[in-house]
Design an enzyme around this catalytic site. Structure first.
Site, short mmCIF file in Angstrom:
data_model
loop_
_atom_site.label_atom_id
_atom_site.label_comp_id
_atom_site.label_asym_id
_atom_site.label_seq_id
_atom_site.Cartn_x
_atom_site.Cartn_y
_atom_site.Cartn_z
N HIS A 156 0.83 -1.20 0.00
CA HIS A 156 0.00 0.00 0.00
C HIS A 156 0.87 1.25 0.00
O HIS A 156 1.24 1.75 1.06
CB HIS A 156 -0.91 0.00 1.24
CG HIS A 156 -1.80 -1.19 1.33
ND1 HIS A 156 -1.37 -2.43 1.74
CD2 HIS A 156 -3.12 -1.34 1.06
CE1 HIS A 156 -2.38 -3.29 1.71
NE2 HIS A 156 -3.45 -2.67 1.31
N HIS A 205 -4.07 3.16 -3.49
CA HIS A 205 -4.23 2.58 -2.15
C HIS A 205 -3.47 1.27 -1.95
O HIS A 205 -2.60 1.18 -1.09
CB HIS A 205 -5.71 2.36 -1.83
CG HIS A 205 -5.94 1.56 -0.59
ND1 HIS A 205 -5.87 2.11 0.65
CD2 HIS A 205 -6.18 0.24 -0.40
CE1 HIS A 205 -6.06 1.17 1.57
NE2 HIS A 205 -6.26 0.02 0.96
N GLU A 243 -17.37 -4.09 24.60
CA GLU A 243 -16.54 -5.29 24.73
C GLU A 243 -15.30 -5.20 23.83
O GLU A 243 -14.19 -5.57 24.26
CB GLU A 243 -17.35 -6.54 24.38
CG GLU A 243 -18.56 -6.79 25.28
CD GLU A 243 -19.78 -5.97 24.90
OE1 GLU A 243 -19.77 -5.29 23.83
OE2 GLU A 243 -20.78 -6.00 25.65
N PHE A 269 -20.16 -12.97 24.59
CA PHE A 269 -19.78 -11.72 23.96
C PHE A 269 -18.30 -11.68 23.59
O PHE A 269 -17.79 -10.65 23.13
CB PHE A 269 -20.28 -10.53 24.76
CG PHE A 269 -21.78 -10.56 24.86
CD1 PHE A 269 -22.55 -10.82 23.73
CD2 PHE A 269 -22.44 -10.43 26.07
CE1 PHE A 269 -23.93 -10.92 23.79
CE2 PHE A 269 -23.82 -10.53 26.15
CZ PHE A 269 -24.57 -10.77 25.00
N HIS A 325 -27.69 -15.48 24.82
CA HIS A 325 -26.67 -15.25 25.83
C HIS A 325 -25.92 -16.52 26.22
O HIS A 325 -24.99 -16.46 27.03
CB HIS A 325 -27.29 -14.62 27.08
CG HIS A 325 -27.65 -13.16 26.90
ND1 HIS A 325 -28.44 -12.72 25.87
CD2 HIS A 325 -27.30 -12.06 27.61
CE1 HIS A 325 -28.57 -11.40 25.96
NE2 HIS A 325 -27.90 -10.98 27.01
N ARG A 352 -21.99 -19.15 36.03
CA ARG A 352 -22.93 -18.32 36.79
C ARG A 352 -23.42 -19.07 38.01
O ARG A 352 -23.68 -18.49 39.06
CB ARG A 352 -24.14 -17.97 35.90
CG ARG A 352 -25.20 -17.19 36.65
CD ARG A 352 -26.44 -16.93 35.81
NE ARG A 352 -27.38 -16.09 36.54
CZ ARG A 352 -28.66 -16.35 36.69
NH1 ARG A 352 -29.21 -17.40 36.12
NH2 ARG A 352 -29.44 -15.54 37.37
#
Lengths: 670, 670
Positions: free
Chosen positions: B35, B267, B414, B440, B476, B523
């Site tokens: 580039h 580019h 996150e 997540f 979840h 959990r």
């Protein structure tokens, strides 16, 4: 204005909104789990929206020309469940509400489009809904341009929270929406100033209004608890000046709860019996748990029915439509009758010309013939058009000036692109595909998982699929990404070896109704290896590409660009007297679906097996193990697909991950 | 001002900047890949930065108090390689520049921090650098607060392009930076209006200046090709009013290339011999390929040496520092001597009390004792503090008002959190950890991969790690995410079964110098299962937790919350006369590192094997196969780690993915 004054100022509205609030409180309390604060805070806005603005017919959840209502803040699922029940969606019974978050109910912790009529898209992972909505709104513009406003003329309404707006995906979404001037997209921001950790000011001081304006949006605002003010703002929102609209709704989370409102305590836990009683008192609500007084339910049901006449009018206009049959097929996302014959002819031509091209180029060649026949194909790339080879002749660029364009310059927005594709599919009318480099699966993962969970058969055109991309180096070279895609339930990972397999992969992908596809395509040129084209052999997942000269001593398995290596190795091995079979494995998922006898015919016990793929080994182990052998004395107890909403102990039982199951299995093996 | 006028207006500057430009053109041309446009466009800004503003000493790339220079637009790697060579970084020889993008050279397609002194962070995936920079700037603030401005007093400078600013991660980064008022963070926006697909206007019309202001930034601007104007803007940028600063540098991509400047043609491809000749003429540059005239190189080398005195002064101040030893250990990211004894004591206490707690709570309990002893632990959560259990007593909240705080409310970001953690580690001084739900991982993947690629041993505290989270439902519930983490090279996935394994997991994670860890935590509550604590058994990856009463007929393998199920099943099986061993598998990666004899002692051939994990099977197959058995007659040819930058055919050879390798292997198996 305090609660009492609001109650008396507009009792009809108050009762309608309170019905939502108490259902939310009661359901969360009964489940001992969930998020009451958001539905309580946004009940006023939702009531005004459904009562006066949203075009819908509760008796016909699939009416194509309905407005789309998207709850991007999916944790507030009781808001939408309450609305669906109150307005009379058949599926959403009071029983379902009472079983909120229980295994077997459709009222999951976060709303699931694949389960619930009236839920337009699955939300919960924050920011997804607002990004899906951009796809919905683009699809609406495109269908209206193609078939006319008589049959496509609706809006996309979104409720988004502070969490949605903090997530990076929201930036990609609002940038794309602003660029595309999606004037029928209206986002109602639940501006309650609360996140899980506390006040928004704990982690953010962004001026959201200014931010949306910077992205080319119009910004309105209202007192989110004043029905007249909400109505004014939503009326104005519908009167677009060409820009998408943000309505800043100033609200109070857990509205009316004397001790928990306006705090994170109202966000993600039941309010508790005492606070619920106090809140009911504040609302002046005297009915019992889950009880909605008849006159209030009747008023809500009338709201649910108010779109019926418009729906009938629309049906009549569809009947008059010249392109009626095509419109119906398209609006129902039906598979094109042109697909199979076009692919068949293209394969024949490929077999004759035997091109040596990169599979990304083979994909372009395939799309060139498909897009000419399938106006529903809606392509795009996250700013890698010339590298992904996703644009074909005559598509036109989709833009505010050209809503007939069938190609989207998504910009450098992989996550936004994936989410928009989900929205385009869910809206109906188009089959979206979009390209980036396979490595940037990483950037799009959040939405790719939701394609799989919702069963949205969008197509991810993922090029530069290995170290074969060369000089761009390890930041751009996927090694774990095939494993990632293959580990994801309900995802077809297709890695074709030549132009014939590429054409077959497209046929497979565009035939899906409930499964997204990832096409992993090479940057580098590959020879045409296939010698027969009658059947779609890729649809078997794996097949014998080159048979051994006699009973095979070795079976070589490979996918994509490494099949050429396997074929080369076979030449040498055969010449050296080692009978060698080559099995091409374009899709492990499809091979897994074949019956054992086919699988064993391709991979018999006995011969040695070598798998070749320029990626990590993890997904290959099961093929190296074989049907019997190690497997005959081993087992796995775990998950085969996505989970469900319900109490954890029930889920473990439901999925058979229990000591009992282990014992039974162990006894059969020991 | 046209090129000729600019040349004559300031010839000294012109020559320095042109040296960068011609090296970029020449290297890309020689590699036939890369580039050129971005380095050519930003050479003027970079020259002024290095000449007048950046605090650095080319002879001491690791000087702790240097300014950090981050090339977020990593595809413009030749910009930084040229700067490092010209200013005299020892490692960056002209030979390396000539071997740009070749296998074996350090001049990879995108700059790699783990390979190149002077490259502060690995970039290429867009938006990562700007998001890392937020971590660098926070770490600088925190170290300055702790040890004083005499030894920590520097800035973080970033070059970001339009692509960086379109990516969602940039939104999370600038929101966090604005909130934290990181006044020493300066982003120079390469505002060249070009993306790969064409002009920015093809996909975006965001008002970036307004957007940054909305996020709490100060915005300056300059003509990116006018040295005096650049100098004015950078001088002002250093004079912070408390806000981070965006400098809008209006530039022309491929500056000076007569036919390709200001277009996407400049580019991502070599300019070609003719265009290079024309560009050299425009620059008035008469030297040959890769040749830098002596007087220009000398001038650059003087720039590289101008920080030496400041560096010496700093060394003297460090000598005077009361906390000198601790400062040195911390700035070198040394492992704490307190870690092992603290964990040992905590395990003893746990064995005595045998708590039944969720491993997320066990993690909090562990951190409670560790954070008291390890001031380098820098925690946080993406708005799930109470769920991830990441905050311990007395940490204090890191904020503009309290730079001594050791806990960051990252907000619902996150990806931004993961990238900031990479930056915190790379800066030096702290061990960052951060929490979200395991699902997540999807949102943070882009940066998690870079933790692995760069070898940044940050700790991801990923709670709610299976269907065991219950009612929140499938959006979840991670099922594929353990497979994803385990498929990623150089990543430790640690899934402890109880508080003892959790403590051991933290000991392992905080001992790493080159490998990130993912702690997958439950959990739901889990009993203490371990009965001995002498050794860190988790460090073996898998070990016998419960032995069979006699020669085992069955071996049960499990991780995390499913170990309890295995132990329960064993009770029943043993009672029913089936001798059963339970193997706990906290980390497959660590087990893989053990020698075969240990692995076979844990998983002998013979007994049946059952693996139990509430997730997909993919990562377990190799353990179910065993060391011999199926494996003895099978092999895999593929990747074991990340790739490299180089021509594709060389890479295939380098990694042994060749027909020859297949043939050799096949002959040994057939």
């Amino acid at each position: 204005m305090d609660i009492a004054a609001r109650r008396t100022a507009n009792p009809d509205h108050w009762n309608l909104a309170s019905a939502i609030r108490v259902l939310a409180m009661d359901a969360v309390e009964a489940a001992n789990s969930g998020h009451p604060g958001m539905p309580m805070g946004m009940a006023d806005v939702a009531t005004v929206l459904f009562k006066n603005h949203l075009k819908f017919d509760a008796s016909a959840p699939h009416w194509f020309d309905r407005d789309r209502f998207i709850l991007s803040a999916g944790h507030g699922s009781m808001l939408i469940y309450a609305l669906l029940y109150l307005t009379g969606y058949k599926q959403m019974t009071l029983e379902q509400i009472k079983n909120f978050r229980q295994l077997g109910a459709i009222t999951a912790g976060h709303p699931e489009a694949e389960e619930v009529e009236g839920v337009e898209t699955t939300t919960g992972p924050l920011g997804q809904g607002i990004a899906n909505a951009v796809g919905f709104a683009m699809a609406e513009e495109a269908m209206r341009a193609e078939f006319g406003a008589e049959v496509c003329d609706h809006r996309t309404w979104v409720i988004a929270g502070d969490g949605c707006l903090m997530e990076g995906i929201s930036h990609e979404a609002i940038g794309l929406a602003g660029h595309q001037q999606l004037g029928r997209l209206i986002v109602m921001w639940d501006n309650n100033d609360i996140t899980i950790d506390g006040r928004v000011s704990l982690s953010d001081k962004t001026d959201q209004r200014k931010r949306f304006e910077a992205a080319g949006w119009r910004v309105l605002s209202c007192d989110g608890h004043d029905a007249a003010d909400i109505d004014r703002a939503l009326t104005e929102a519908k009167n677009s000046d060409g820009r998408p609209t943000l309505v800043d709704c100033k609200t109070i989370i857990g509205f009316g709860a004397p001790n928990k409102a306006d705090s994170s305590k109202a966000h993600g836990s039941p309010l508790g019996a005492d606070e619920i009683t106090a809140t009911r008192n504040a609302y002046g609500w005297v009915s019992g748990n889950f009880e909605i007084p008849d006159e209030i339910l009747t008023a809500w049901r009338e709201i649910g029915a108010r779109g019926a006449a418009a729906h009938e009018g629309w049906k009549a206009r569809v009947e008059q439509l010249a392109a009626k049959d095509e419109f119906i097929r398209r609006s129902e996302n039906g598979v094109s009758p042109k697909l199979a014959p076009t692919i068949a002819a293209f394969k024949e031509q490929t077999l004759a010309s035997k091109p040596k091209v990169a599979t990304r180029k083979a994909s372009e060649n395939t799309l060139e013939v498909l897009n000419a026949e399938m106006p529903e194909n809606f392509g795009g790339s996250a700013d890698l058009t010339g590298s992904n080879n996703t644009k074909t002749g005559g598509m036109g660029i989709f833009s505010p000036e050209n809503r007939m364009g069938r190609y989207i310059h998504y910009g450098i927005r992989e996550h936004g692109m994936a989410a928009a594709m989900n929205g385009i599919w869910l809206h109906g009318g188009f089959r979206p595909y979009g390209g980036t480099f396979l490595t940037f699966t990483d950037y799009a993962r959040g939405s790719m998982r939701l394609s799989a969970l919702m069963g949205a058969p969008v197509v991810y055109v993922m090029t530069h699929d290995s170290i074969g991309l060369g000089e761009d180096g390890p930041t751009h070279q996927p090694v774990e990404h095939l494993a990632i895609c293959r580990a994801t339930p309900n995802t077809l990972t297709l890695r074709p070896a030549d132009q014939i397999e590429t054409a077959e992969a497209w046929e497979i992908a565009l035939s899906q109704m409930h499964t997204p596809s990832v096409l992993a395509l090479s940057r580098q040129n590959l020879p045409t290896l296939r010698e027969e084209i009658g059947e779609n052999l890729s649809a078997k997942g794996a097949y014998i590409l080159r048979e051994a000269s006699s009973a095979p001593a070795v079976v070589l398995l490979a996918s994509g660009s490494e099949v050429e290596i396997a074929v080369d190795a076979r030449e040498t091995l055969e010449a050296d007297g080692v009978p060698t079979r080559v099995v091409s494995v374009p899709s492990m998922e499809l091979f897994r679906q074949q019956d054992v006898s086919y699988r064993e015919s391709v991979l018999p016990a006995g011969p040695a097996r070598i798998a070749i793929e320029a990626a990590v080994r993890q997904p290959w182990d099961w093929l190296l193990m074989g049907e019997r052998g190690a497997e005959a004395k081993s087992a796995f107890i775990g998950m085969e697909g996505f989970g469900r909403s319900g109490p954890a102990p029930e889920l473990y039982k439901h999925f058979g991950i229990t000591a009992e199951a282990v014992v039974t299995r162990a006894k059969s093996l020991a």
